[in-house]
Scaffold this active site. Structure first.
Site, PDB file in Angstrom:
ATOM      1  N   PHE A  39       0.854  -1.188   0.000  1.00 59.79           N
ATOM      2  CA  PHE A  39       0.000   0.000   0.000  1.00 59.79           C
ATOM      3  C   PHE A  39       0.890   1.237   0.000  1.00 59.79           C
ATOM      4  O   PHE A  39       1.735   1.399   0.888  1.00 59.79           O
ATOM      5  CB  PHE A  39      -0.922  -0.004   1.223  1.00 59.79           C
ATOM      6  CG  PHE A  39      -1.858  -1.173   1.243  1.00 59.79           C
ATOM      7  CD1 PHE A  39      -3.117  -1.077   0.668  1.00 59.79           C
ATOM      8  CD2 PHE A  39      -1.486  -2.379   1.822  1.00 59.79           C
ATOM      9  CE1 PHE A  39      -3.986  -2.161   0.678  1.00 59.79           C
ATOM     10  CE2 PHE A  39      -2.345  -3.468   1.836  1.00 59.79           C
ATOM     11  CZ  PHE A  39      -3.595  -3.358   1.258  1.00 59.79           C
ATOM     12  N   ILE A  77       2.629  -1.703   4.243  1.00 60.78           N
ATOM     13  CA  ILE A  77       2.321  -0.317   3.913  1.00 60.78           C
ATOM     14  C   ILE A  77       3.596   0.505   4.007  1.00 60.78           C
ATOM     15  O   ILE A  77       4.437   0.272   4.873  1.00 60.78           O
ATOM     16  CB  ILE A  77       1.186   0.279   4.774  1.00 60.78           C
ATOM     17  CG1 ILE A  77       1.616   0.535   6.201  1.00 60.78           C
ATOM     18  CG2 ILE A  77      -0.032  -0.605   4.754  1.00 60.78           C
ATOM     19  CD1 ILE A  77       0.637   1.396   6.957  1.00 60.78           C
ATOM     20  N   CYS A  78       3.742   1.427   3.091  1.00 60.58           N
ATOM     21  CA  CYS A  78       4.930   2.278   3.027  1.00 60.58           C
ATOM     22  C   CYS A  78       5.000   3.137   4.291  1.00 60.58           C
ATOM     23  O   CYS A  78       4.088   3.918   4.568  1.00 60.58           O
ATOM     24  CB  CYS A  78       4.885   3.149   1.780  1.00 60.58           C
ATOM     25  SG  CYS A  78       6.263   4.306   1.665  1.00 60.58           S
ATOM     26  N   VAL A  79       6.081   2.980   5.038  1.00 62.93           N
ATOM     27  CA  VAL A  79       6.210   3.687   6.308  1.00 62.93           C
ATOM     28  C   VAL A  79       6.234   5.199   6.115  1.00 62.93           C
ATOM     29  O   VAL A  79       5.600   5.933   6.878  1.00 62.93           O
ATOM     30  CB  VAL A  79       7.434   3.184   7.113  1.00 62.93           C
ATOM     31  CG1 VAL A  79       8.733   3.483   6.387  1.00 62.93           C
ATOM     32  CG2 VAL A  79       7.442   3.755   8.510  1.00 62.93           C
ATOM     33  N   ALA A  82       2.757   6.357   5.234  1.00 61.82           N
ATOM     34  CA  ALA A  82       1.878   6.165   6.386  1.00 61.82           C
ATOM     35  C   ALA A  82       2.089   7.254   7.435  1.00 61.82           C
ATOM     36  O   ALA A  82       1.120   7.824   7.951  1.00 61.82           O
ATOM     37  CB  ALA A  82       2.108   4.786   6.992  1.00 61.82           C
TER      38      ALA A  82
END
Length: 128
Positions: A39, A77-79, A82
């Site tokens: 994501f 999910i892309c830190v 996010a």
């Protein structure tokens, strides 16, 4: 075939995430292997624990979680994306001095390396 999916649209207000989930189920039903879903950008909103859809709407966030639980599909999910959008896990909440986390169980904060690794190990990467 081995697949990875990248989702760049939010859980609600756009079609990408819903289409990606339907595609994921179709892959699994046809006997393909879905390695991971990554994501990115607005797609990180699919991991928000605090999302509360109306009673007559499909709960897409919990549907992704169910995909993880039932099929073992990694939900990364892309830190960076996010954190910019207020999606954090317990570790980041502690590090940033925030009162709580809101990352839906089953999702993992990860870097773009997770997407790169999936690209190298899968036959196809499909973006929604």
């Amino acid at each position: 075939m081995r697949y990875a999916i990248m989702v760049t649209g939010p859980a609600y207000g756009a079609q990408q995430a819903s289409s990606a989930l339907q595609f994921a189920h179709a892959l699994l039903n046809e006997g393909h292997e879905l390695i991971s879903v990554f994501f990115y950008r607005e797609g990180v909103y699919n991991a928000n624990l605090l999302t509360s859809p109306a009673g007559d709407e499909y709960d897409l966030v919990r549907a992704w979680q169910k995909l993880n639980t039932q099929h073992g599909v990694a939900l990364n999910i892309c830190v960076a994306a996010a954190l910019r959008r207020g999606i954090i896990d317990d570790t980041e909440a502690d590090r940033l001095g925030l009162p709580s986390a809101n990352l839906q169980p089953g999702f993992t904060l990860s870097g773009l390396g997770a997407l790169a690794e999936a690209s190298l190990t899968c036959d196809r990467v499909v973006q929604f």
